[in-house]
Design a protein around this motif. Sequence first.
Motif, PDB file in Angstrom:
ATOM      1  N   LEU A  89     -50.921 -29.969  78.751  1.00 45.87           N
ATOM      2  CA  LEU A  89     -50.381 -29.234  79.885  1.00 45.87           C
ATOM      3  C   LEU A  89     -49.323 -28.223  79.414  1.00 45.87           C
ATOM      4  CD1 LEU A  89     -51.827 -31.612  81.262  1.00 45.87           C
ATOM      5  CD2 LEU A  89     -49.935 -31.710  82.907  1.00 45.87           C
ATOM      6  N   PRO A  90     -49.276 -27.040  80.016  1.00 44.58           N
ATOM      7  CA  PRO A  90     -48.343 -25.985  79.574  1.00 44.58           C
ATOM      8  C   PRO A  90     -46.931 -26.213  80.122  1.00 44.58           C
ATOM      9  CG  PRO A  90     -49.648 -25.191  81.404  1.00 44.58           C
ATOM     10  CD  PRO A  90     -50.166 -26.568  81.104  1.00 44.58           C
ATOM     11  N   LEU A  91     -46.289 -27.269  79.649  1.00 43.58           N
ATOM     12  CA  LEU A  91     -44.975 -27.653  80.181  1.00 43.58           C
ATOM     13  C   LEU A  91     -43.953 -27.803  79.065  1.00 43.58           C
ATOM     14  CD1 LEU A  91     -46.168 -30.440  82.675  1.00 43.58           C
ATOM     15  CD2 LEU A  91     -45.638 -28.048  83.224  1.00 43.58           C
ATOM     16  N   THR A  92     -44.050 -26.948  78.044  1.00 45.51           N
ATOM     17  CA  THR A  92     -43.175 -27.102  76.872  1.00 45.51           C
ATOM     18  C   THR A  92     -42.080 -26.039  76.778  1.00 45.51           C
ATOM     19  OG1 THR A  92     -44.667 -25.779  75.494  1.00 45.51           O
ATOM     20  CG2 THR A  92     -45.040 -28.170  75.546  1.00 45.51           C
ATOM     21  N   ALA A  93     -42.083 -25.061  77.646  1.00 49.48           N
ATOM     22  CA  ALA A  93     -41.172 -23.926  77.495  1.00 49.48           C
ATOM     23  C   ALA A  93     -39.757 -24.259  77.968  1.00 49.48           C
ATOM     24  CB  ALA A  93     -41.701 -22.723  78.259  1.00 49.48           C
ATOM     25  N   VAL A  94     -38.791 -23.583  77.353  1.00 49.96           N
ATOM     26  CA  VAL A  94     -37.411 -23.557  77.836  1.00 49.96           C
ATOM     27  C   VAL A  94     -37.150 -22.118  78.267  1.00 49.96           C
ATOM     28  CG1 VAL A  94     -34.985 -23.925  77.277  1.00 49.96           C
ATOM     29  CG2 VAL A  94     -36.735 -25.393  76.257  1.00 49.96           C
ATOM     30  N   GLN A  95     -36.926 -21.913  79.570  1.00 50.98           N
ATOM     31  CA  GLN A  95     -36.862 -20.566  80.123  1.00 50.98           C
ATOM     32  C   GLN A  95     -35.523 -20.318  80.812  1.00 50.98           C
ATOM     33  OE1 GLN A  95     -40.342 -21.370  82.559  1.00 50.98           O
ATOM     34  NE2 GLN A  95     -41.516 -19.832  81.410  1.00 50.98           N
ATOM     35  N   ASP A  96     -35.082 -19.053  80.784  1.00 51.95           N
ATOM     36  CA  ASP A  96     -33.874 -18.659  81.488  1.00 51.95           C
ATOM     37  C   ASP A  96     -34.137 -18.577  82.986  1.00 51.95           C
ATOM     38  OD1 ASP A  96     -32.515 -18.450  79.105  1.00 51.95           O
ATOM     39  OD2 ASP A  96     -32.827 -16.287  78.916  1.00 51.95           O
ATOM     40  N   ARG A  97     -33.142 -19.005  83.772  1.00 54.04           N
ATOM     41  CA  ARG A  97     -33.183 -18.851  85.223  1.00 54.04           C
ATOM     42  C   ARG A  97     -32.346 -17.653  85.637  1.00 54.04           C
ATOM     43  NH1 ARG A  97     -33.123 -23.585  88.834  1.00 54.04           N
ATOM     44  NH2 ARG A  97     -31.058 -22.785  89.405  1.00 54.04           N
ATOM     45  N   ALA A  98     -32.623 -17.132  86.829  1.00 58.76           N
ATOM     46  CA  ALA A  98     -31.912 -15.949  87.315  1.00 58.76           C
ATOM     47  C   ALA A  98     -30.421 -16.211  87.496  1.00 58.76           C
ATOM     48  CB  ALA A  98     -32.531 -15.485  88.631  1.00 58.76           C
ATOM     49  N   ASP A  99     -30.039 -17.470  87.755  1.00 54.84           N
ATOM     50  CA  ASP A  99     -28.625 -17.790  87.982  1.00 54.84           C
ATOM     51  C   ASP A  99     -27.872 -18.071  86.688  1.00 54.84           C
ATOM     52  OD1 ASP A  99     -29.633 -20.250  87.241  1.00 54.84           O
ATOM     53  OD2 ASP A  99     -28.852 -21.345  88.973  1.00 54.84           O
ATOM     54  N   GLY A 100     -28.522 -17.833  85.540  1.00 59.40           N
ATOM     55  CA  GLY A 100     -27.895 -18.106  84.255  1.00 59.40           C
ATOM     56  C   GLY A 100     -28.158 -19.505  83.731  1.00 59.40           C
TER      57      GLY A 100
END
Length: 296
Positions: A54-65
Amino acid sequence: MRPLTYSRAADTDDALALAAAHPASAFLAGGTTEVDLIRAGISHSDHLVDINDLPLTAVQDRADGGLHIGALARMSDVARTPSVVQRYPAISRALLLSASEQLRNMASMGGNLRQRTRCAYLRDGVSLCNKREPGSGCAALEGFNRGHAILGTSEHCIATHPSDVSVVLVAFDAVVQTVGPGGERSLPIDEFFLLPGGRPEVEHPIVPGELIVGIDVPGAPLAERSIYLKLRDRQSYEFALVSVAAAIEVDDGLVTGVRLALGGVGTKPWRARRAEAALLGGPAGECGGVPARGRR
């Protein structure tokens, strides 16, 4: 050894369908927790749904920082992600102080949240344990309980929650994202971990077949100055006797923001809200907000 069946899910919908088809299913990611529980006879799962595709490995930035951490992100990868190291150093530190390097390379963030207590009375398979056999009793109450909880306990259970990173996530009001038979849910992490009360065997408000897909950590500028401290019997690899996640914001000598959470001492990661309230607005000194010159 009891028989097990195994399926490999292609996507999230497939994973949910496979779990729904087998009522005693468990999701399998790194396998560092569930496989041990099955071997010890603690988990009654007889069908494993492998979710590693499953494509659930990313660490991503959120708009609120803040950050979104995929449930299948490995602990080692998250600990070394630049945005985590720079904006949430306590998260990075807590992960690096967890387990061994080999386990951190395998263990997933979602699996870390769902890990069971390391209470020896649960895991020996024979002692009285309300988590393993509801209503049987709690051998730890009158047994060897040096490493057990002092906060959030009940007459039915004093087992300590084991996760390090969950302590930091509680301090920063993370939200656990899930998908299950009833659709998508967002669970504030302090509500994701349940107190034992009279039902120690129920540790999370997760229903059968519900899958953790991610963790959202809201933006918090004071997190850049956060720290995670852990006291344990041996430095190489051990669970916390006591730990603390802490962050403080000071403006003109006064505490304008503070986050405190404790590990190793509670039946769940313990947010120290009364301590936060006591510090907020007070002078920032060397000892607990009281200037050193004024202490006796």
